[in-house]
Design a protein around this motif. Structure first.
Motif, PDB file in Angstrom:
ATOM      1  N   THR A   8     -16.427   8.956  26.047  1.00 47.45           N
ATOM      2  CA  THR A   8     -15.569   7.785  25.894  1.00 47.45           C
ATOM      3  C   THR A   8     -16.390   6.608  25.381  1.00 47.45           C
ATOM      4  N   THR A   9     -15.813   5.905  24.406  1.00 48.19           N
ATOM      5  CA  THR A   9     -16.457   4.710  23.873  1.00 48.19           C
ATOM      6  C   THR A   9     -15.526   3.536  24.052  1.00 48.19           C
ATOM      7  N   ARG A  10     -16.097   2.376  24.357  1.00 50.10           N
ATOM      8  CA  ARG A  10     -15.279   1.191  24.545  1.00 50.10           C
ATOM      9  C   ARG A  10     -15.703   0.133  23.544  1.00 50.10           C
ATOM     10  N   LEU A  11     -14.752  -0.368  22.771  1.00 49.83           N
ATOM     11  CA  LEU A  11     -15.060  -1.377  21.756  1.00 49.83           C
ATOM     12  C   LEU A  11     -14.249  -2.637  22.005  1.00 49.83           C
ATOM     13  N   PRO A  12     -14.838  -3.796  21.864  1.00 48.06           N
ATOM     14  CA  PRO A  12     -14.102  -5.044  22.078  1.00 48.06           C
ATOM     15  C   PRO A  12     -13.145  -5.343  20.926  1.00 48.06           C
ATOM     16  N   ILE A  13     -12.049  -6.025  21.241  1.00 48.08           N
ATOM     17  CA  ILE A  13     -11.114  -6.495  20.215  1.00 48.08           C
ATOM     18  C   ILE A  13     -10.952  -7.997  20.414  1.00 48.08           C
ATOM     19  N   GLY A  14     -11.735  -8.765  19.690  1.00 47.50           N
ATOM     20  CA  GLY A  14     -11.678 -10.211  19.893  1.00 47.50           C
ATOM     21  C   GLY A  14     -11.699 -11.020  18.618  1.00 47.50           C
ATOM     22  N   SER A  15     -11.818 -10.336  17.484  1.00 46.52           N
ATOM     23  CA  SER A  15     -11.885 -11.076  16.215  1.00 46.52           C
ATOM     24  C   SER A  15     -11.544 -10.136  15.063  1.00 46.52           C
ATOM     25  N   ASP A  16     -11.362 -10.720  13.882  1.00 45.52           N
ATOM     26  CA  ASP A  16     -11.110  -9.909  12.689  1.00 45.52           C
ATOM     27  C   ASP A  16     -12.247  -8.933  12.437  1.00 45.52           C
ATOM     28  N   ALA A  17     -13.475  -9.403  12.717  1.00 46.90           N
ATOM     29  CA  ALA A  17     -14.640  -8.539  12.506  1.00 46.90           C
ATOM     30  C   ALA A  17     -14.579  -7.340  13.456  1.00 46.90           C
ATOM     31  N   ASP A  18     -14.098  -7.571  14.681  1.00 47.65           N
ATOM     32  CA  ASP A  18     -13.954  -6.465  15.634  1.00 47.65           C
ATOM     33  C   ASP A  18     -12.950  -5.438  15.114  1.00 47.65           C
ATOM     34  N   LEU A  19     -11.883  -5.914  14.470  1.00 46.70           N
ATOM     35  CA  LEU A  19     -10.877  -4.990  13.943  1.00 46.70           C
ATOM     36  C   LEU A  19     -11.502  -4.081  12.893  1.00 46.70           C
ATOM     37  N   ALA A  20     -12.342  -4.670  12.035  1.00 46.33           N
ATOM     38  CA  ALA A  20     -13.007  -3.883  11.002  1.00 46.33           C
ATOM     39  C   ALA A  20     -13.910  -2.835  11.651  1.00 46.33           C
ATOM     40  N   TRP A  21     -14.587  -3.228  12.718  1.00 45.66           N
ATOM     41  CA  TRP A  21     -15.486  -2.317  13.429  1.00 45.66           C
ATOM     42  C   TRP A  21     -14.708  -1.184  14.087  1.00 45.66           C
ATOM     43  N   VAL A  22     -13.574  -1.531  14.689  1.00 44.61           N
ATOM     44  CA  VAL A  22     -12.717  -0.515  15.308  1.00 44.61           C
ATOM     45  C   VAL A  22     -12.288   0.516  14.261  1.00 44.61           C
ATOM     46  N   ARG A  23     -11.837   0.029  13.109  1.00 44.50           N
ATOM     47  CA  ARG A  23     -11.402   0.960  12.052  1.00 44.50           C
ATOM     48  C   ARG A  23     -12.536   1.884  11.629  1.00 44.50           C
ATOM     49  N   GLN A  24     -13.715   1.285  11.450  1.00 41.11           N
ATOM     50  CA  GLN A  24     -14.864   2.098  11.018  1.00 41.11           C
ATOM     51  C   GLN A  24     -15.225   3.159  12.043  1.00 41.11           C
ATOM     52  N   GLN A  25     -15.225   2.766  13.320  1.00 39.99           N
ATOM     53  CA  GLN A  25     -15.612   3.711  14.365  1.00 39.99           C
ATOM     54  C   GLN A  25     -14.593   4.835  14.507  1.00 39.99           C
ATOM     55  N   VAL A  26     -13.305   4.490  14.406  1.00 36.91           N
ATOM     56  CA  VAL A  26     -12.258   5.511  14.508  1.00 36.91           C
ATOM     57  C   VAL A  26     -12.364   6.475  13.326  1.00 36.91           C
ATOM     58  N   ARG A  27     -12.584   5.923  12.141  1.00 34.00           N
ATOM     59  CA  ARG A  27     -12.701   6.773  10.952  1.00 34.00           C
ATOM     60  C   ARG A  27     -13.877   7.740  11.106  1.00 34.00           C
ATOM     61  N   GLN A  28     -14.996   7.196  11.583  1.00 31.79           N
ATOM     62  CA  GLN A  28     -16.197   8.019  11.762  1.00 31.79           C
ATOM     63  C   GLN A  28     -15.954   9.141  12.770  1.00 31.79           C
ATOM     64  N   ALA A  29     -15.363   8.760  13.920  1.00 30.47           N
ATOM     65  CA  ALA A  29     -15.114   9.753  14.969  1.00 30.47           C
ATOM     66  C   ALA A  29     -14.155  10.830  14.468  1.00 30.47           C
ATOM     67  N   ALA A  30     -13.106  10.402  13.763  1.00 29.09           N
ATOM     68  CA  ALA A  30     -12.114  11.352  13.265  1.00 29.09           C
ATOM     69  C   ALA A  30     -12.744  12.295  12.242  1.00 29.09           C
ATOM     70  N   ALA A  31     -13.577  11.752  11.384  1.00 26.61           N
ATOM     71  CA  ALA A  31     -14.243  12.583  10.379  1.00 26.61           C
ATOM     72  C   ALA A  31     -15.179  13.576  11.058  1.00 26.61           C
ATOM     73  N   ASP A  32     -15.929  13.107  12.062  1.00 30.07           N
ATOM     74  CA  ASP A  32     -16.861  13.985  12.781  1.00 30.07           C
ATOM     75  C   ASP A  32     -16.131  15.140  13.465  1.00 30.07           C
ATOM     76  N   LEU A  33     -14.919  14.865  13.959  1.00 32.42           N
ATOM     77  CA  LEU A  33     -14.169  15.895  14.674  1.00 32.42           C
ATOM     78  C   LEU A  33     -13.501  16.890  13.724  1.00 32.42           C
TER      79      LEU A  33
END
Ligand SMILES: Nc1ncnc2c1ncn2[C@@H]1O[C@H](COP(=O)(O)OP(=O)(O)OP(=O)(O)O)[C@@H](O)[C@H]1O
Ligand SMILES: [Mg+2]
Lengths: 147, 297
Positions: A8-33
């Motif tokens: 389990t990974t926990r990512l903060p959602i507090g700014s536009d930059a966080d949203l970009a990070w969330v998208r990147q991490q989800v994309r990476q995890a999905a690709a890895d799986l």
């Protein structure tokens, strides 16, 4: 429900930059799986909608990303948690085109259509948690070009 | 008396000394890298800059506010100090190194101070003045540090702004046809810049067609879609028709399932197809390539 949980990974959602990070991490995890490109795109887009809702309507929060394993099946569970005002009328909020903030009003309903499982848990004045789950379709994708 | 407190008499005496020895100190400072490498037109220019700093220090001393970074005396040279610090920072020096250079200015002044009071038996006055000078130089250092910090913040803000502009070049593809290749995340700030520069280009180039190429946009969610639609609507108001190109298959499927209707927008697979459409609409035929799209959809 889905056992065993691998990580389990926990990512903060507090700014536009966080949203970009969330998208990147989800994309990476999905690709890895082994999610295919269309599935990845859908999952990332759903995550983008829900993370932005948590930020814009919920005043910020976090995302919890969990890798699921059920036999040979691999999946990803994403929970978007905020402690904002909650949603008073869930049915209305889930209606296409309904918005209280000048958006298109397609985020919630659209995200639900993009993934296999969608659950919304909200309490007025307490906050909102939206959880989505998607499974790698078909056979586990061959690990092409794995490091 | 605490040893870092400077008696008003000593502060005044230091001020008078700096004024009296203005020329000599300035001549010595002018060769320090802090001045020499910044004021490069002539040595005189560097000397003048040194004198300005000295006048400020003398003023601060006379006011007795040796430890006060807000002392009015610094006001006249704050800009100059900021420019100096910024120039050193651009030359690759860290704030700590710059502070070290400022501290180095004390040494020649101390030497002059000692020389002046040499004949005087009054050791205590010399010590008091040197200490006062030490206090004054560290205050000067703080003033300069402050300008480098705010210069750093300004630099970041400016770079962010530049990035916004650099990332959204509007290209003229043909007479009356402009295009923006969008790359990266289309957040609200970026979208605003895209829209503004596109509308500007439409006016400047008298463009009838504007192409928004989203090949480089990784995710199109409802917010991005909304930005695209707003941009298309604004371009339409300016009399230009917008074509969105570069919607990849996975993104197309996702947009449809998300429930977003881009039906009112003209879309083409690639930038080349979009250009072909715009040219055909204007009655221009590019013969090297068979025209596959003719007329409105
Ligand atoms: N986390 C949340 N907390 C509180 N209210 C929410 C939350 N998520 C959604 N809502 C409410 O539900 C409405 C619909 O959400 P939805 O995401 O569908 O549309 P939107 O965010 O308004 O616009 P967009 O299409 O840009 O997403 C919102 O306008 C808001 O009132
Ligand atoms: Mg939304």
């Amino acid at each position: 429900m889905h056992a065993p949980i691998t990580s389990t990974t926990r990512l903060p959602i507090g700014s536009d930059a966080d949203l970009a990070w969330v998208r990147q991490q989800v994309r990476q995890a999905a690709a890895d799986l082994g999610f295919n490109l269309v599935q990845q795109t859908k999952l990332v887009t759903a995550a983008s909608e829900l993370a932005r809702n948590a930020l814009v309507h919920g005043g910020g929060g976090h995302m919890e990303m969990t890798v699921l394993a059920e036999g040979a099946h691999r999946g990803l569970r994403l929970s978007f948690v905020d402690a904002g005002p909650g949603i008073r009328d869930v049915e209305l909020a889930m209606t296409d085109g309904y918005t209280t903030g000048g958006g298109l009003g397609m985020g919630l309903s659209g995200a639900k259509r993009l993934v296999k499982e969608f659950t919304l848990d909200t309490r007025p004045g307490q906050g909102t948690t939206v959880t989505i789950v998607d499974w790698v379709s078909g056979l586990p994708a061959p690990r092409t070009g794995a490091p | 008396m605490a040893d870092h407190d400077t008696a008003p008499g000593t502060a005044k005496e230091l001020g008078a000394f700096l004024e009296r020895r203005r020329e000599q100190i300035a001549q010595r400072w002018a060769d320090a890298a802090l001045f020499r490498t910044v004021f490069t037109v002539s040595r005189d220019e560097a000397v003048e800059a040194c004198k300005a700093v000295l006048d400020a220090l003398a003023d601060v001393s006379r006011s007795g506010r040796l430890e006060d970074v807000e002392a009015p005396g610094f006001g006249t040279v704050r800009d100059q100090l900021g420019r100096m610090a910024a120039a050193r920072a651009r030359a690759g020096f860290t704030p700590v190194q710059i502070a070290g250079e400022v501290a180095g200015l004390r040494e020649p002044v101390t030497a002059l101070l000692r020389a002046e009071f040499q004949d005087d038996a009054d050791d205590e006055r010399v010590t008091a003045c040197t200490q006062a000078l030490a206090v004054l130089t560290s205050t000067l250092r703080l003033v300069i540090m402050e300008t480098t910090v705010s210069a750093g913040e300004e630099l970041i803000a400016r770079q962010r702004q530049q990035l916004l502009e650099v990332a959204t070049p509007v290209i003229k593809l043909w007479d009356g046809v402009v295009a923006v290749p969008l790359i990266g995340t289309l957040d609200s700030a970026r979208s605003q810049v895209v829209m503004e520069s596109l509308l500007e280009a439409i006016v400047d180039q008298r463009a009838a067609y504007a192409i928004l190429d989203i090949t480089g946009v990784p995710t199109v969610d409802s917010l991005v879609a909304q930005h695209l639609m707003k941009t298309v609507a604004a371009a339409r108001l300016m009399g230009a028709e917008c074509i969105v190109s570069g919607i990849r298959p996975a993104i197309a499927q996702t947009i449809v399932q998300l429930g977003i209707d881009l039906g009112s927008i003209i879309t083409r697979a690639g930038l080349a197809d979009a250009l072909a459409y715009a040219l055909t609409q204007q009655g221009i035929v590019v013969s090297a390539r068979p025209v596959t799209e003719a007329g409105p959809r």
